[in-house]
Design a protein around this motif. Sequence first.
Motif, short mmCIF file in Angstrom:
data_model
loop_
_atom_site.label_atom_id
_atom_site.label_comp_id
_atom_site.label_asym_id
_atom_site.label_seq_id
_atom_site.Cartn_x
_atom_site.Cartn_y
_atom_site.Cartn_z
N GLY A 182 -3.42 14.61 -31.29
CA GLY A 182 -3.73 13.20 -31.11
C GLY A 182 -2.75 12.47 -30.20
N ASN A 183 -1.52 12.96 -30.10
CA ASN A 183 -0.50 12.31 -29.26
C ASN A 183 -0.38 12.94 -27.88
OD1 ASN A 183 1.72 11.85 -32.10
ND2 ASN A 183 0.11 10.52 -31.31
N PHE A 184 -0.96 14.10 -27.70
CA PHE A 184 -0.73 14.86 -26.46
C PHE A 184 -1.11 14.06 -25.22
CE2 PHE A 184 -0.39 18.29 -23.59
CZ PHE A 184 0.17 19.37 -24.23
N ASP A 185 -2.33 13.52 -25.21
CA ASP A 185 -2.82 12.77 -24.04
C ASP A 185 -1.91 11.60 -23.70
OD1 ASP A 185 -4.94 14.32 -23.40
OD2 ASP A 185 -6.45 13.08 -24.40
N GLN A 186 -1.50 10.86 -24.73
CA GLN A 186 -0.67 9.67 -24.49
C GLN A 186 0.67 10.05 -23.88
OE1 GLN A 186 -0.94 6.71 -27.90
NE2 GLN A 186 -2.02 8.45 -28.82
N LEU A 187 1.24 11.15 -24.37
CA LEU A 187 2.52 11.61 -23.82
C LEU A 187 2.37 12.05 -22.37
CD1 LEU A 187 3.69 13.61 -26.95
CD2 LEU A 187 4.86 11.61 -26.01
N VAL A 188 1.27 12.75 -22.08
CA VAL A 188 1.00 13.19 -20.70
C VAL A 188 0.88 11.98 -19.78
CG1 VAL A 188 -0.71 14.28 -19.21
CG2 VAL A 188 -0.04 15.39 -21.35
N LYS A 189 0.12 10.98 -20.22
CA LYS A 189 -0.11 9.80 -19.38
C LYS A 189 1.18 9.03 -19.11
CE LYS A 189 -4.92 9.23 -20.85
NZ LYS A 189 -5.87 8.45 -21.69
N ARG A 190 2.11 9.08 -20.07
CA ARG A 190 3.38 8.37 -19.89
C ARG A 190 4.44 9.23 -19.19
NH1 ARG A 190 3.58 3.74 -23.29
NH2 ARG A 190 5.68 3.41 -22.43
N GLY A 191 4.05 10.43 -18.78
CA GLY A 191 4.95 11.27 -17.99
C GLY A 191 6.05 11.94 -18.78
N MET A 192 5.87 12.06 -20.10
CA MET A 192 6.90 12.72 -20.90
C MET A 192 6.83 14.25 -20.71
SD MET A 192 8.67 10.44 -22.41
CE MET A 192 8.53 8.64 -22.32
N GLN A 193 7.99 14.87 -20.82
CA GLN A 193 8.04 16.32 -20.75
C GLN A 193 7.51 16.91 -22.07
OE1 GLN A 193 11.81 18.01 -18.96
NE2 GLN A 193 12.56 16.00 -19.59
N ILE A 194 6.70 17.93 -21.97
CA ILE A 194 6.24 18.65 -23.15
C ILE A 194 6.63 20.11 -22.99
CG2 ILE A 194 4.25 19.36 -24.51
CD1 ILE A 194 2.88 16.77 -23.69
#
Length: 557
Positions: free
Chosen positions: A296-308
């Motif tokens: 559920g959080n993956f997309d939001q983190l990607v859009k904000r440019g966070m490293q995964i």
Amino acid sequence: MPSSTSRRTVIKTSAVLLALGVTSCTGVPAPSPSSPTSSTASTGPEPTATFRFGTASQPLGLDPALSNDVESHRITRQILEGLVGVDQTTGKPTPLLATEWTESDEGRSYTFKLRSGVTFQDGTPFNADAVCANFNRWFAFPVALRQQAPGSSFKGVFKAHSDEASLSIFKSCTALSADTVRIDLTQRFTAFLQALTLPAFAMASPTALAAGTADVLDRDRGGQPLSAFATNPVGTGPFRLGAWDETSVTLVSNKDYWGNRGQIATINFLTYDHPQTRMQALLDNKIDGYDAVTVGNFDQLVKRGMQIVQRDPFSVMYVGMNQEVPALQDVKVRQAIEMAIDKDTLIRKFFIDNTAQATQFVPPKISGFNNEAPSLGHDPAKAKTYLEESEYDGEELKFYYPLNATRPYLPTPEKVYAEISRQLTAVGLNIKPVPVDWANGYLQKVQSPGDHALHLLGWNGAYADADNFVGPLFGEKNGEFGYQDPQVFSKINRARSMPQGQERDEQYHTINVQIAASVPAVPIAFPISALALSDRVVSYPASPVLNEVFTKVQLKP
């Protein structure tokens, strides 16, 4: 779910590659470049940085010999060290507090040369006597203590304690000199060196163990019985405990550490018990990173440019079944439960892309994984038929699941429970939900004898050997499953003493088939777990076995 194209731009894949079928190390291994054998403390630059890491829950205790949950070990790995470490590139055993070792007596004896000049954080010398004090302590854990602290790993690895010495693989520890110690076993244990990399076998200061009456759990913290030592552990590691309160744990750099102290002077482990609040804390720059990213959080983190950063799968999530509950003693009921569960739907909804479906408990990259392990598959109609043919008569089945917990193998337990419960109810099972807060003794409740019919849990592997997966779960009867199969127990015991090779692999293939046939639990998935990091973090030592020591975290100046 984000597309593969968008993921490639932001995901840093873990560089850790597990050594598959790692064998016990014989002879004299070369010390790793990052592990100097000198007797003096590190002379590098003084650490100055603060690193803030979001955790899913508070640690259950900080005595690694008695606590086996992820968040406890994440912290104790920074404070205490074992004889043997894990190579970050290969996954093989590597020198840590032992600089070299030799194997003798056909794998029943190991002699370790210890790192010289090392002291525990309280000034107690680290030497062979200290090593034996720790081994003898674990071996002598009394029954009452083991009942209070089911998180103890010693029995799962060495089979028995001193009260059943004839059944134990551990025989004795002998201090040959101040810097040389010998561990004798009653039989060959192929994965012995790998097992010593477990946090449970980290060396604690004998002085601190005595002062903290480590085997007397007379304190209570969040419902967990703890000793004084478990609230203030003392090891040889690069960090020592600074403070522990209701929302955070603070570690500070050990100025007398023998190795590289890295950049970080202070670690703040900050607890956020919900995935959304952890993500928001990262986006608000309150933390520098956190573990257990959810779908559920993956997309939001990607859009904000966070490293995964993704780890290779090295855990298994399962639905456990307790055969001490009368309704579950009928194999047809257990088989019906397996056929009722739609693993594909669960993985698609609640796990990160590339999570694989599980039909057994040994992950695919481990020697002993059986490509042909039987599976009943998802078949609700057949599940209903099996229930009709069984002796099940609508009895209530208590289904335990954790609240306020996120684990690498179980990112959103409440949602996973709801979906599985729906699937089981649909075939005619009478499911009663029993939510238990993780910090309120969830592990103890589902791993001890009790009324739990079903429960959600998982197993995170700690070393690259099939025994690490089937041994602790199914190597003997336990309170979690009430599983009783002397033939499987015997085969697991035999396999752990067999040398690496085809015959050993085939033995584990057979073990996997027999476990699958009797369905003591339903393996659901081999989950991909992931961390989220701010752009302040240059590199993070992601490890499938979670051997992540923060001296290796690199931050921007």
